[in-house]
Design a protein around this motif. Structure first.
Motif, PDB file in Angstrom:
ATOM      1  N   GLY A   8       0.789  -1.213   0.000  1.00  0.00           N
ATOM      2  CA  GLY A   8       0.000   0.000   0.000  1.00  0.00           C
ATOM      3  C   GLY A   8       0.826   1.270   0.000  1.00  0.00           C
ATOM      4  N   ALA A   9       2.053   1.196   0.506  1.00  0.00           N
ATOM      5  CA  ALA A   9       2.943   2.352   0.566  1.00  0.00           C
ATOM      6  C   ALA A   9       3.947   2.249  -0.575  1.00  0.00           C
ATOM      7  CB  ALA A   9       3.659   2.378   1.919  1.00  0.00           C
ATOM      8  N   PRO A  10       4.690   3.356  -0.862  1.00  0.00           N
ATOM      9  CA  PRO A  10       5.763   3.256  -1.855  1.00  0.00           C
ATOM     10  C   PRO A  10       6.666   2.071  -1.535  1.00  0.00           C
ATOM     11  CG  PRO A  10       5.417   5.526  -1.215  1.00  0.00           C
ATOM     12  CD  PRO A  10       4.537   4.706  -0.320  1.00  0.00           C
ATOM     13  N   ALA A  11       7.025   1.337  -2.558  1.00  0.00           N
ATOM     14  CA  ALA A  11       7.633   0.017  -2.370  1.00  0.00           C
ATOM     15  C   ALA A  11       8.847   0.016  -1.445  1.00  0.00           C
ATOM     16  CB  ALA A  11       8.007  -0.559  -3.728  1.00  0.00           C
ATOM     17  N   ALA A  12       9.801   0.904  -1.695  1.00  0.00           N
ATOM     18  CA  ALA A  12      11.026   0.899  -0.885  1.00  0.00           C
ATOM     19  C   ALA A  12      10.725   1.248   0.573  1.00  0.00           C
ATOM     20  CB  ALA A  12      12.048   1.869  -1.461  1.00  0.00           C
ATOM     21  N   GLN A  13       9.852   2.237   0.782  1.00  0.00           N
ATOM     22  CA  GLN A  13       9.498   2.632   2.146  1.00  0.00           C
ATOM     23  C   GLN A  13       8.729   1.519   2.858  1.00  0.00           C
ATOM     24  OE1 GLN A  13       7.475   6.402   2.202  1.00  0.00           O
ATOM     25  NE2 GLN A  13       9.040   7.431   0.966  1.00  0.00           N
ATOM     26  N   ALA A  14       7.857   0.846   2.109  1.00  0.00           N
ATOM     27  CA  ALA A  14       7.101  -0.257   2.697  1.00  0.00           C
ATOM     28  C   ALA A  14       8.033  -1.406   3.076  1.00  0.00           C
ATOM     29  CB  ALA A  14       6.035  -0.745   1.723  1.00  0.00           C
ATOM     30  N   THR A  15       9.031  -1.642   2.246  1.00  0.00           N
ATOM     31  CA  THR A  15      10.008  -2.694   2.547  1.00  0.00           C
ATOM     32  C   THR A  15      10.788  -2.348   3.803  1.00  0.00           C
ATOM     33  OG1 THR A  15      10.225  -3.237   0.196  1.00  0.00           O
ATOM     34  CG2 THR A  15      12.004  -3.935   1.658  1.00  0.00           C
ATOM     35  N   PRO A  33      22.615 -11.730  11.056  1.00  0.00           N
ATOM     36  CA  PRO A  33      22.962 -11.499   9.650  1.00  0.00           C
ATOM     37  C   PRO A  33      21.707 -11.648   8.779  1.00  0.00           C
ATOM     38  CG  PRO A  33      23.649 -13.697  10.322  1.00  0.00           C
ATOM     39  CD  PRO A  33      23.122 -13.026  11.556  1.00  0.00           C
ATOM     40  N   LEU A  34      21.601 -10.804   7.759  1.00  0.00           N
ATOM     41  CA  LEU A  34      20.464 -10.882   6.851  1.00  0.00           C
ATOM     42  C   LEU A  34      20.741 -11.893   5.748  1.00  0.00           C
ATOM     43  CD1 LEU A  34      19.510  -7.114   6.459  1.00  0.00           C
ATOM     44  CD2 LEU A  34      18.607  -8.799   8.081  1.00  0.00           C
ATOM     45  N   LEU A  35      19.672 -12.408   5.168  1.00  0.00           N
ATOM     46  CA  LEU A  35      19.816 -13.329   4.046  1.00  0.00           C
ATOM     47  C   LEU A  35      20.482 -12.613   2.866  1.00  0.00           C
ATOM     48  CD1 LEU A  35      16.272 -14.971   4.065  1.00  0.00           C
ATOM     49  CD2 LEU A  35      18.419 -16.085   4.690  1.00  0.00           C
ATOM     50  N   PRO A  36      21.063 -13.368   1.945  1.00  0.00           N
ATOM     51  CA  PRO A  36      21.561 -12.746   0.713  1.00  0.00           C
ATOM     52  C   PRO A  36      20.435 -12.010  -0.001  1.00  0.00           C
ATOM     53  CG  PRO A  36      22.365 -14.996   0.908  1.00  0.00           C
ATOM     54  CD  PRO A  36      21.357 -14.808   2.016  1.00  0.00           C
ATOM     55  N   GLU A  37      20.809 -11.005  -0.739  1.00  0.00           N
ATOM     56  CA  GLU A  37      19.833 -10.100  -1.352  1.00  0.00           C
ATOM     57  C   GLU A  37      18.791 -10.835  -2.189  1.00  0.00           C
ATOM     58  OE1 GLU A  37      20.495  -7.106  -4.829  1.00  0.00           O
ATOM     59  OE2 GLU A  37      21.154  -6.123  -2.963  1.00  0.00           O
ATOM     60  N   ARG A  38      19.245 -11.776  -3.017  1.00  0.00           N
ATOM     61  CA  ARG A  38      18.303 -12.492  -3.907  1.00  0.00           C
ATOM     62  C   ARG A  38      17.259 -13.246  -3.082  1.00  0.00           C
ATOM     63  NH1 ARG A  38      18.641 -14.428  -9.085  1.00  0.00           N
ATOM     64  NH2 ARG A  38      20.858 -13.872  -9.202  1.00  0.00           N
ATOM     65  N   GLU A  39      17.726 -13.978  -2.046  1.00  0.00           N
ATOM     66  CA  GLU A  39      16.798 -14.772  -1.244  1.00  0.00           C
ATOM     67  C   GLU A  39      15.873 -13.891  -0.411  1.00  0.00           C
ATOM     68  OE1 GLU A  39      16.876 -18.436   2.013  1.00  0.00           O
ATOM     69  OE2 GLU A  39      18.746 -17.755   1.056  1.00  0.00           O
ATOM     70  N   MET A  40      16.415 -12.797   0.102  1.00  0.00           N
ATOM     71  CA  MET A  40      15.586 -11.905   0.907  1.00  0.00           C
ATOM     72  C   MET A  40      14.494 -11.264   0.052  1.00  0.00           C
ATOM     73  SD  MET A  40      16.721  -9.055   3.762  1.00  0.00           S
ATOM     74  CE  MET A  40      18.108  -8.536   2.771  1.00  0.00           C
ATOM     75  N   ALA A  41      14.822 -10.883  -1.174  1.00  0.00           N
ATOM     76  CA  ALA A  41      13.821 -10.285  -2.067  1.00  0.00           C
ATOM     77  C   ALA A  41      12.697 -11.279  -2.360  1.00  0.00           C
ATOM     78  CB  ALA A  41      14.482  -9.828  -3.364  1.00  0.00           C
ATOM     79  N   LEU A  42      13.062 -12.551  -2.540  1.00  0.00           N
ATOM     80  CA  LEU A  42      12.048 -13.573  -2.775  1.00  0.00           C
ATOM     81  C   LEU A  42      11.165 -13.755  -1.549  1.00  0.00           C
ATOM     82  CD1 LEU A  42      14.136 -16.278  -4.683  1.00  0.00           C
ATOM     83  CD2 LEU A  42      12.260 -14.893  -5.602  1.00  0.00           C
ATOM     84  N   ARG A  43      11.773 -13.776  -0.363  1.00  0.00           N
ATOM     85  CA  ARG A  43      11.000 -13.964   0.868  1.00  0.00           C
ATOM     86  C   ARG A  43      10.011 -12.823   1.086  1.00  0.00           C
ATOM     87  NH1 ARG A  43      13.326 -17.290   4.927  1.00  0.00           N
ATOM     88  NH2 ARG A  43      14.313 -19.075   3.882  1.00  0.00           N
ATOM     89  N   LEU A  44      10.446 -11.602   0.736  1.00  0.00           N
ATOM     90  CA  LEU A  44       9.597 -10.423   0.954  1.00  0.00           C
ATOM     91  C   LEU A  44       8.695 -10.127  -0.232  1.00  0.00           C
ATOM     92  CD1 LEU A  44      12.162  -8.042   2.709  1.00  0.00           C
ATOM     93  CD2 LEU A  44      10.427  -9.490   3.774  1.00  0.00           C
ATOM     94  N   ASN A  45       8.898 -10.873  -1.317  1.00  0.00           N
ATOM     95  CA  ASN A  45       8.093 -10.705  -2.530  1.00  0.00           C
ATOM     96  C   ASN A  45       8.208  -9.288  -3.083  1.00  0.00           C
ATOM     97  OD1 ASN A  45       6.366 -11.517  -4.609  1.00  0.00           O
ATOM     98  ND2 ASN A  45       4.511 -10.940  -3.472  1.00  0.00           N
ATOM     99  N   VAL A  46       9.471  -8.808  -3.165  1.00  0.00           N
ATOM    100  CA  VAL A  46       9.755  -7.510  -3.776  1.00  0.00           C
ATOM    101  C   VAL A  46      10.900  -7.687  -4.758  1.00  0.00           C
ATOM    102  CG1 VAL A  46       8.977  -6.185  -1.767  1.00  0.00           C
ATOM    103  CG2 VAL A  46      11.397  -6.835  -1.960  1.00  0.00           C
ATOM    104  N   ARG A  48      14.604  -6.877  -6.413  1.00  0.00           N
ATOM    105  CA  ARG A  48      15.902  -6.607  -5.785  1.00  0.00           C
ATOM    106  C   ARG A  48      16.204  -5.104  -5.736  1.00  0.00           C
ATOM    107  NH1 ARG A  48      20.200 -10.895  -8.046  1.00  0.00           N
ATOM    108  NH2 ARG A  48      21.464  -9.889  -6.444  1.00  0.00           N
ATOM    109  N   PRO A  49      15.908  -4.314  -6.784  1.00  0.00           N
ATOM    110  CA  PRO A  49      16.138  -2.865  -6.665  1.00  0.00           C
ATOM    111  C   PRO A  49      15.320  -2.234  -5.542  1.00  0.00           C
ATOM    112  CG  PRO A  49      15.914  -3.475  -8.970  1.00  0.00           C
ATOM    113  CD  PRO A  49      15.547  -4.689  -8.170  1.00  0.00           C
ATOM    114  N   THR A  50      14.059  -2.694  -5.383  1.00  0.00           N
ATOM    115  CA  THR A  50      13.236  -2.164  -4.294  1.00  0.00           C
ATOM    116  C   THR A  50      13.832  -2.527  -2.947  1.00  0.00           C
ATOM    117  OG1 THR A  50      11.185  -2.210  -5.575  1.00  0.00           O
ATOM    118  CG2 THR A  50      10.972  -2.320  -3.182  1.00  0.00           C
ATOM    119  N   LEU A  51      14.256  -3.780  -2.808  1.00  0.00           N
ATOM    120  CA  LEU A  51      14.879  -4.218  -1.552  1.00  0.00           C
ATOM    121  C   LEU A  51      16.122  -3.394  -1.268  1.00  0.00           C
ATOM    122  CD1 LEU A  51      15.193  -6.181   0.828  1.00  0.00           C
ATOM    123  CD2 LEU A  51      16.488  -7.679  -0.702  1.00  0.00           C
ATOM    124  N   ARG A  52      16.924  -3.177  -2.299  1.00  0.00           N
ATOM    125  CA  ARG A  52      18.178  -2.439  -2.129  1.00  0.00           C
ATOM    126  C   ARG A  52      17.890  -1.016  -1.620  1.00  0.00           C
ATOM    127  NH1 ARG A  52      20.165  -3.283  -7.313  1.00  0.00           N
ATOM    128  NH2 ARG A  52      20.318  -5.498  -6.800  1.00  0.00           N
TER     129      ARG A  52
END
Length: 257
Positions: A8-15, A33-46, A48-52
């Motif tokens: 509902g919010a702008p993607a990066a801010q919502a993430t 430690p956080l998951l690697p970027e690729r796996e974390m993006a999949l888990r959050l369903n966003v 990778r640029p948005t996650l970054r």
């Protein structure tokens, strides 16, 4: 179970907000430690640029730390008291007493809330912690028993489902693990004390499992009162020993015949 960001919010801010919520509720712990970027993006369903972008917002706030090699971890949020101040407090016996007094009050509150609010997952966690205490006690392993001791208390804070209490007590437990205010090894080096501590931890565990808030609060407060008394006895005994040794050595400045 995969988490999913509120779109509902702008993607990066919502993430970023979603990850903040995970930190605040205790699902992400200081230092995790956080998951690697690729796996974390999949888990959050966003994407990778948005996650970054979301992670960058959290890094700007000091909530996430970048590491050499590209990894990231949750910042040590529970140590916001600066190291010099902690060292100063730990050097004063009266502050140690204040620390234990505060913990006595908060431990009772946490145990009472846990007895009321703990769910099946929380109770299973408490059971595993208690089993570790029993195993370390039977193995006569003071170090493991002391670590399991802290983990049980943290599990009680988590089971209280009070976010502010959880974060405060995580900070205090972090200091306890590091021996900032007192050395737990001194407690667990005394077999008769270890027996009492296990019985007290069992009482805290059992009253929470039995959904007895008054009993749980009483068990937690009794435990902290006992801990304060025994630590005071240890400090007094060490002080008497130092005096005896100085007498034998003439304070290191007298000539002995």
């Amino acid at each position: 179970m995969a988490s999913e960001v509120n779109k509902g919010a702008p993607a990066a801010q919502a993430t970023a907000r979603h990850i903040e919520d995970l930190i605040l509720e205790g699902s992400l712990r200081p230092g995790d430690p956080l998951l690697p970027e690729r796996e974390m993006a999949l888990r959050l369903n966003v994407s990778r640029p948005t996650l970054r972008q979301g992670i960058r917002l959290l890094e700007d706030k000091g909530l996430i730390l970048a590491e050499p090699g590209g990894g990231r971890r949750v910042a040590p949020l529970a140590t916001s008291i600066t190291d010099p101040l902690v060292e100063l407090m730990a050097s004063r016996p009266e502050v140690v007493e204040d620390y234990l007094e505060l913990r006595g009050t908060l431990e009772g509150m946490a145990a009472s809330l846990a007895a009321t609010r703990a769910n099946d997952v929380d109770r299973e966690t408490l059971g595993r912690c208690m089993a570790r205490i029993d195993q370390a006690h039977d193995d006569a392993d003071p170090r493991d028993e002391a670590e399991a001791d802290v983990d049980l208390h943290v599990a009680v804070y988590e089971a209280s489902h009070n976010i502010v209490l959880l974060q405060i007590m995580r900070a205090l437990s972090g200091m306890l693990r590091k021996g900032v205010f007192h050395n737990r090894q001194k407690l667990y080096a005394r077999p008769e004390v270890r027996d009492v501590l296990r019985a007290q931890h069992r009482a805290i565990h059992d009253t929470i499992i039995a959904r007895d808030p008054e009993g749980a609060a009483r068990a937690a407060i009794d435990h902290m009162h006992y801990t304060r008394r025994v630590l005071a006895e240890i400090v007094a005994a060490e002080a008497r020993l130092e005096i005896s040794l100085r007498r034998i050595e003439g304070g290191s400045i007298a000539q002995r015949r």
